[in-house]
Design a protein around this motif. Structure first.
Motif, PDB file in Angstrom:
ATOM      1  N   PHE A 151      36.744  28.500 -11.769  1.00 36.02           N
ATOM      2  CA  PHE A 151      36.405  27.278 -11.032  1.00 36.02           C
ATOM      3  C   PHE A 151      35.995  26.210 -12.039  1.00 36.02           C
ATOM      4  O   PHE A 151      35.094  26.434 -12.856  1.00 36.02           O
ATOM      5  N   TYR A 152      36.626  25.042 -11.960  1.00 35.42           N
ATOM      6  CA  TYR A 152      36.292  23.999 -12.935  1.00 35.42           C
ATOM      7  C   TYR A 152      36.797  22.650 -12.446  1.00 35.42           C
ATOM      8  O   TYR A 152      37.673  22.562 -11.576  1.00 35.42           O
ATOM      9  N   ALA A 153      36.213  21.605 -13.040  1.00 34.65           N
ATOM     10  CA  ALA A 153      36.601  20.234 -12.720  1.00 34.65           C
ATOM     11  C   ALA A 153      37.580  19.735 -13.770  1.00 34.65           C
ATOM     12  O   ALA A 153      37.354  19.894 -14.973  1.00 34.65           O
ATOM     13  N   THR A 154      38.679  19.164 -13.311  1.00 34.26           N
ATOM     14  CA  THR A 154      39.665  18.610 -14.231  1.00 34.26           C
ATOM     15  C   THR A 154      40.579  17.663 -13.475  1.00 34.26           C
ATOM     16  O   THR A 154      40.760  17.787 -12.259  1.00 34.26           O
ATOM     17  N   ARG A 155      41.165  16.747 -14.192  1.00 27.73           N
ATOM     18  CA  ARG A 155      42.203  15.883 -13.622  1.00 27.73           C
ATOM     19  C   ARG A 155      43.582  16.346 -14.065  1.00 27.73           C
ATOM     20  O   ARG A 155      44.600  15.876 -13.545  1.00 27.73           O
ATOM     21  N   LYS A 156      43.626  17.289 -15.021  1.00 29.88           N
ATOM     22  CA  LYS A 156      44.896  17.835 -15.503  1.00 29.88           C
ATOM     23  C   LYS A 156      44.759  19.356 -15.637  1.00 29.88           C
ATOM     24  O   LYS A 156      44.373  19.848 -16.694  1.00 29.88           O
ATOM     25  N   PRO A 157      45.062  20.099 -14.570  1.00 34.15           N
ATOM     26  CA  PRO A 157      44.952  21.561 -14.648  1.00 34.15           C
ATOM     27  C   PRO A 157      45.821  22.131 -15.759  1.00 34.15           C
ATOM     28  O   PRO A 157      46.843  21.551 -16.145  1.00 34.15           O
ATOM     29  N   SER A 158      45.403  23.278 -16.281  1.00 31.99           N
ATOM     30  CA  SER A 158      46.143  23.931 -17.359  1.00 31.99           C
ATOM     31  C   SER A 158      47.551  24.281 -16.889  1.00 31.99           C
ATOM     32  O   SER A 158      47.727  24.930 -15.859  1.00 31.99           O
ATOM     33  N   PRO A 159      48.597  23.859 -17.631  1.00 35.89           N
ATOM     34  CA  PRO A 159      49.977  24.112 -17.179  1.00 35.89           C
ATOM     35  C   PRO A 159      50.368  25.577 -17.179  1.00 35.89           C
ATOM     36  O   PRO A 159      51.310  25.964 -16.500  1.00 35.89           O
ATOM     37  N   GLY A 160      49.655  26.420 -17.922  1.00 38.27           N
ATOM     38  CA  GLY A 160      50.007  27.835 -17.965  1.00 38.27           C
ATOM     39  C   GLY A 160      49.407  28.662 -16.850  1.00 38.27           C
ATOM     40  O   GLY A 160      49.666  29.864 -16.766  1.00 38.27           O
ATOM     41  N   LEU A 161      48.625  28.032 -15.987  1.00 36.87           N
ATOM     42  CA  LEU A 161      47.942  28.749 -14.914  1.00 36.87           C
ATOM     43  C   LEU A 161      48.376  28.228 -13.550  1.00 36.87           C
ATOM     44  O   LEU A 161      48.869  27.107 -13.423  1.00 36.87           O
ATOM     45  N   ARG A 162      48.181  29.043 -12.537  1.00 36.59           N
ATOM     46  CA  ARG A 162      48.283  28.560 -11.169  1.00 36.59           C
ATOM     47  C   ARG A 162      46.977  27.839 -10.848  1.00 36.59           C
ATOM     48  O   ARG A 162      45.887  28.373 -11.115  1.00 36.59           O
ATOM     49  N   SER A 163      47.061  26.651 -10.295  1.00 40.46           N
ATOM     50  CA  SER A 163      45.859  25.876  -9.987  1.00 40.46           C
ATOM     51  C   SER A 163      45.956  25.297  -8.588  1.00 40.46           C
ATOM     52  O   SER A 163      47.040  24.926  -8.128  1.00 40.46           O
ATOM     53  N   GLU A 164      44.817  25.226  -7.944  1.00 39.31           N
ATOM     54  CA  GLU A 164      44.743  24.678  -6.591  1.00 39.31           C
ATOM     55  C   GLU A 164      43.542  23.744  -6.478  1.00 39.31           C
ATOM     56  O   GLU A 164      42.421  24.117  -6.838  1.00 39.31           O
ATOM     57  N   HIS A 165      43.796  22.550  -6.025  1.00 37.84           N
ATOM     58  CA  HIS A 165      42.725  21.568  -5.843  1.00 37.84           C
ATOM     59  C   HIS A 165      41.894  21.979  -4.634  1.00 37.84           C
ATOM     60  O   HIS A 165      42.419  22.166  -3.538  1.00 37.84           O
ATOM     61  N   LEU A 166      40.583  22.113  -4.836  1.00 35.45           N
ATOM     62  CA  LEU A 166      39.697  22.561  -3.774  1.00 35.45           C
ATOM     63  C   LEU A 166      39.036  21.392  -3.036  1.00 35.45           C
ATOM     64  O   LEU A 166      39.030  21.336  -1.819  1.00 35.45           O
ATOM     65  N   PHE A 167      38.472  20.451  -3.787  1.00 32.32           N
ATOM     66  CA  PHE A 167      37.812  19.301  -3.164  1.00 32.32           C
ATOM     67  C   PHE A 167      37.465  18.273  -4.229  1.00 32.32           C
ATOM     68  O   PHE A 167      37.548  18.546  -5.433  1.00 32.32           O
ATOM     69  N   ASP A 168      37.087  17.084  -3.778  1.00 36.23           N
ATOM     70  CA  ASP A 168      36.557  16.041  -4.655  1.00 36.23           C
ATOM     71  C   ASP A 168      35.067  15.875  -4.386  1.00 36.23           C
ATOM     72  O   ASP A 168      34.594  16.155  -3.278  1.00 36.23           O
ATOM     73  N   ASP A 169      34.342  15.405  -5.378  1.00 26.83           N
ATOM     74  CA  ASP A 169      32.905  15.160  -5.225  1.00 26.83           C
ATOM     75  C   ASP A 169      32.551  13.914  -6.037  1.00 26.83           C
ATOM     76  O   ASP A 169      32.781  13.864  -7.246  1.00 26.83           O
ATOM     77  N   ARG A 170      32.032  12.906  -5.363  1.00 25.38           N
ATOM     78  CA  ARG A 170      31.719  11.661  -6.060  1.00 25.38           C
ATOM     79  C   ARG A 170      30.497  11.847  -6.958  1.00 25.38           C
ATOM     80  O   ARG A 170      29.629  12.672  -6.684  1.00 25.38           O
ATOM     81  N   PHE A 171      30.437  11.046  -8.022  1.00 18.23           N
ATOM     82  CA  PHE A 171      29.335  11.137  -8.969  1.00 18.23           C
ATOM     83  C   PHE A 171      28.176  10.241  -8.539  1.00 18.23           C
ATOM     84  O   PHE A 171      28.368   9.142  -8.004  1.00 18.23           O
ATOM     85  N   MET A 172      26.974  10.736  -8.810  1.00 16.75           N
ATOM     86  CA  MET A 172      25.741  10.002  -8.547  1.00 16.75           C
ATOM     87  C   MET A 172      24.921   9.926  -9.835  1.00 16.75           C
ATOM     88  O   MET A 172      24.993  10.817 -10.689  1.00 16.75           O
TER      89      MET A 172
END
Length: 304
Positions: A151-172
């Motif tokens: 589980f990690y935050a990124t705008r460019k998931p690792s191309p060698g892995l399967r990745s699924e966007h779970l949710f967004d969370d705004r910064f405070m």
């Protein structure tokens, strides 16, 4: 491992062989195996050639098994059920399973991992869950099979892995209540960059979700304190001029602290995009698919 005899054998003959030895009759064996009688006769001839033995010998009372055929039949009684299990589709019954699930992430995952733990232990009580810490070599751990789900935050998931966007969370932005900027409804980027910050060092000593963006703008921020965990950053703020920039789900946990003030981050800082990733070899593993479905189910539930 080289298996010379198997390589020379058509394994499609195992079914007809078992039927012939059980029925001791070509027509009956053909019906049992779902074949035509001529096809079963051809299979019998091929089996005789393969084993160098007649296998079935006609007698006045019907076909009899040769001694070699009797030995083969005994061995098939042990082998065929194992082969059936080997080639059967895999299933996963969580209530009976005893899996050792291995996940990893920063402490930001605490916003949903406790619920994941409860669900896993409720539905798969014999399984275990290991939550490994985040470190710079965690992607290598996935490659080596040491981590199942990341589980990690990124705008460019690792191309060698399967990745699924779970949710967004705004910064405070979290700061001391008596901070000079605490009265603002929202911080501008100039206000933000003129301040001193506490960062959560997630990758190579940087809070990459924010610092990579600021690098693109060529406007880095001033770091006064670096901490390893999101949970520590707000605790370091009271009595200082530091600003901690945290995802809303973490910042909200400190909303009732009278010593703190929370403001939206500058609009130039986009929301955190949170993903889960796994190695492609785990795509179709039933236990891992169940774990990923469990994560999706938890995150789809309304927040308490």
């Amino acid at each position: 491992m080289r298996m010379t005899h198997i390589e020379r054998t058509d394994l499609n003959l195992l079914g007809p062989l078992a039927a012939l030895l059980a029925e001791r009759h070509v027509s009956h064996a053909a019906e049992l195996a779902g074949m035509s009688q001529p096809a079963m006769s051809r299979a019998l001839q091929r089996l005789r050639d393969t084993f160098g033995d007649e296998l079935l010998v006609r007698t006045p009372g019907g076909y009899r098994l040769t001694p070699r055929a009797e030995r083969i039949q005994r061995q098939l009684g042990a082998v065929m059920p194992r082969l059936e299990t080997l080639f059967a589709p895999e299933t996963f019954e969580p209530a009976d399973a005893a899996e050792a699930f291995r996940i990893a992430g920063t402490d930001y995952a605490s916003v949903f991992v406790p619920a994941l733990c409860r669900r896993v232990f409720r539905d798969s009580p014999h399984s275990t869950l290991d939550f490994g810490r985040w470190h710079d070599g965690v992607f290598e751990d996935i490659e080596r099979g040491l981590v199942d789900l990341l589980f990690y935050a990124t705008r460019k998931p690792s191309p060698g892995l399967r990745s699924e966007h779970l949710f967004d969370d705004r910064f405070m932005c979290v700061m001391a209540r008596d901070h000079p900027l605490a009265h603002r409804p929202r911080l501008t980027l100039d206000d933000y960059l003129d301040s001193t910050h506490v960062i959560v060092a997630t990758v190579s000593g940087r809070q990459t979700a924010i610092d990579n963006l600021l690098d693109q703008l060529r406007r880095p921020r001033t770091v006064g304190l670096s901490v390893p965990y999101h949970s520590v950053a707000p605790l370091a703020v009271p009595g200082t001029l530091l600003i901690a920039t945290l995802p809303h789900r973490i910042a909200a946990e400190h909303a009732s602290n009278p010593a703190l003030r929370t403001l939206p981050a500058p609009q130039e800082i986009p929301p955190l995009r949170y993903h889960m990733s796994w190695h492609p070899r785990l795509d179709n593993d039933p236990a891992q698919r169940w774990l990923r479905d469990t994560v999706r189910g938890i995150l789809a539930e309304p927040s308490p």
